[in-house]
Design a protein around this motif. Structure first.
Motif: not given
Length: 482
Positions: A168-170, A172, A199-201, A210-211, A214-215
């Motif tokens: 997963i990337q920001v 997605d 997913v956000h930064d 989100d944390r 991510l990935g």
């Protein structure tokens, strides 16, 4: 011939404490002191019952014997001091902006009464220069980038989600199942299956979810602890990543124009978007111009600010934020927590904005007063119509609200300031503005939202959380009413 005896005027000495505060030393002649004591006794006689006397017919000497002379004096002081103070204010043509603090010296029958009243007043300052002051017009032209951004937003509405095989990337979309538990017991409201989540930064959103995502890849099981909505308890969350998707945007071509609009070509769609943006951006810019002009003019003069006016403006802004939170069904303490601040810190943060607003109001009032701006019934009607449009409510409903006696002063002040700002805009030099033919049919400020623009002090009315208008505490303006 009828002869009306008027009470002797109060004797007043005015002492300036500082730029915004004065102290009035007031002396009142003995006959008026006696009259005040007699009036207080009559009021008390209506409120107490003493055997042997009818209600309201108790002699003053009997009241003083039964209740004590102090009770009569206190009642007289409570009623008479504001009256004597008001006479002193009128005599010296003062403009108080707050409530006075009284300090009583003498109030005895047969003697001059003496007291002081300390109060903040409108400051004295020289009006700022207006003629020829250059003010750059806010950006009003629509650029290709503006149109591209609108096309991009429209493309996102018609985007399709496609499954991909990568972490997963920001940005997605993740298909996830989430379960929350408190001390091992499931919490139904904190659990959901097959939820599509973008997913956000995490550095920007601050969300632990989100944390964790991510990935992550399909099949990943993540566990973390976090609060849920307004629940102050820490819940244990388990998240299962079931799928990863990415949004695929349609090409900005003629086929997309046919799908997303009533136009047959992308050029026709872009032209329509440009036309709509141009009208909106110009209306917004014209309203922003009002605030920019007043901000520029206000900075040309040093204006002492009465503390009471700044405090009132801070409280108005705090109340507006609280109403916004209430409208979103968020307790204000949680709103503050989410913003990472406290009520005390927020109050300090709002003070700078409040000072700008008060300074702008005082400057506009001074310019309008010097220019002899008059407010007519037509001006009041126009003010109601424009405020109704801004608040998105029927003009008749706002008129009924604003024309009640206790609110007429606010309506008059708004109309006076709006008319004065129009005058100032005519006198300053606007640079970089649209040509007259572009402005045809565009009413300044009509329907615009100026919430992010420099302060426009012409309105003291805002919309509350229930859609009803709410007033800012307002000082009156010394103008000639018509």
């Amino acid at each position: 011939m009828l002869i009306i005896e008027r009470p002797p005027p109060v004797d007043t000495r005015v002492e300036r404490v500082d730029d915004t505060t004065i102290k009035l030393a007031v002396t009142v002649e003995p006959p008026r002191v006696t009259a005040a004591l007699d009036e207080a006794a009559r009021h008390l006689a209506d409120e107490v019952k003493i055997p042997g006397f009818r209600k309201g017919k108790v002699p003053r000497r009997v009241l003083e014997t039964r209740l004590g002379r102090t009770a009569v004096v206190q009642h007289a002081v409570q009623d008479a001091l504001p009256q004597f103070y008001a006479e002193a204010v009128r005599e010296h043509e003062l403009e108080p902006v707050g409530q006075p603090e009284f300090d009583l010296g003498i109030f005895e029958e047969g003697k001059d009464a003496e007291f002081t009243a300390t109060v903040e007043v409108r400051p004295e300052f020289a009006p700022p220069p207006v003629e020829g002051v250059q003010v750059p017009h806010p950006e009003w032209e629509v650029t290709d980038a503006d149109v591209d951004a609108e096309i991009g937003t429209l493309r996102e509405r018609f985007a399709e989600a496609e499954t991909i095989d990568r972490p997963i990337q920001v940005g997605d979309l993740a298909v996830v199942s989430i379960s929350g538990a408190y001390k091992g017991e499931p919490v139904e409201d904190a659990s959901i299956d097959d939820q599509l989540y973008q997913v956000h930064d995490p550095e920007e959103s601050g969300q632990k979810l989100d944390r964790e995502l991510l990935g992550a890849s399909p099949g990943t099981i993540a566990k973390f602890t976090d609060t849920f909505d307004d629940d102050e308890r820490e819940l244990d969350f388990t998240v299962i990543v079931k799928d990863v998707k990415v949004l695929t945007l349609p090409d900005a071509d003629d086929d997309f124009a046919i799908t997303a609009s009533e136009f047959d070509t992308i050029d026709e769609l872009r032209d329509s978007i440009r036309e709509q943006l141009a009208e909106h951006k110009l209306r917004h810019a014209r309203e922003a111009l009002r605030g920019r002009v007043i901000e520029t003019v206000s900075e040309l003069v040093d204006v002492p600010l009465p503390r009471v006016l700044v405090d009132q403006e801070v409280q108005f802004q705090l109340a507006r934020l609280a109403r916004d939170a209430e409208q979103r069904q968020i307790p204000f303490d949680q709103y503050l927590q989410a913003a990472g601040t406290t009520a005390e810190q927020l109050t300090d943060q709002l003070r700078d904005s409040a000072e700008k607003t008060v300074r702008a109001q005082l400057v506009v009032d001074r310019v309008g007063r010097d220019a002899g701006v008059n407010v007519s019934n037509e001006d009041l009607s126009r003010q109601v119509v424009e405020e109704a449009a801004r608040l998105n409510m029927p003009p008749d409903q706002l008129a009924q609200f604003m024309t009640e006696p206790e609110r007429l002063g606010v309506l008059f002040a708004d109309a006076f300031r709006r008319k004065t700002i129009d005058l100032i805009i005519e006198r300053v030099e606007i640079t970089g503005g649209p040509p007259p033919n572009v402005l045809d049919g565009i009413a300044d400020g009509e329907g615009a939202d100026d919430s992010d623009d420099p302060v426009d002090p012409s309105s003291a009315v805002a919309a509350g959380g229930d859609g009803e208008p709410v007033e800012r505490d307002q000082v009156g303006t010394s103008t000639n009413q018509t």
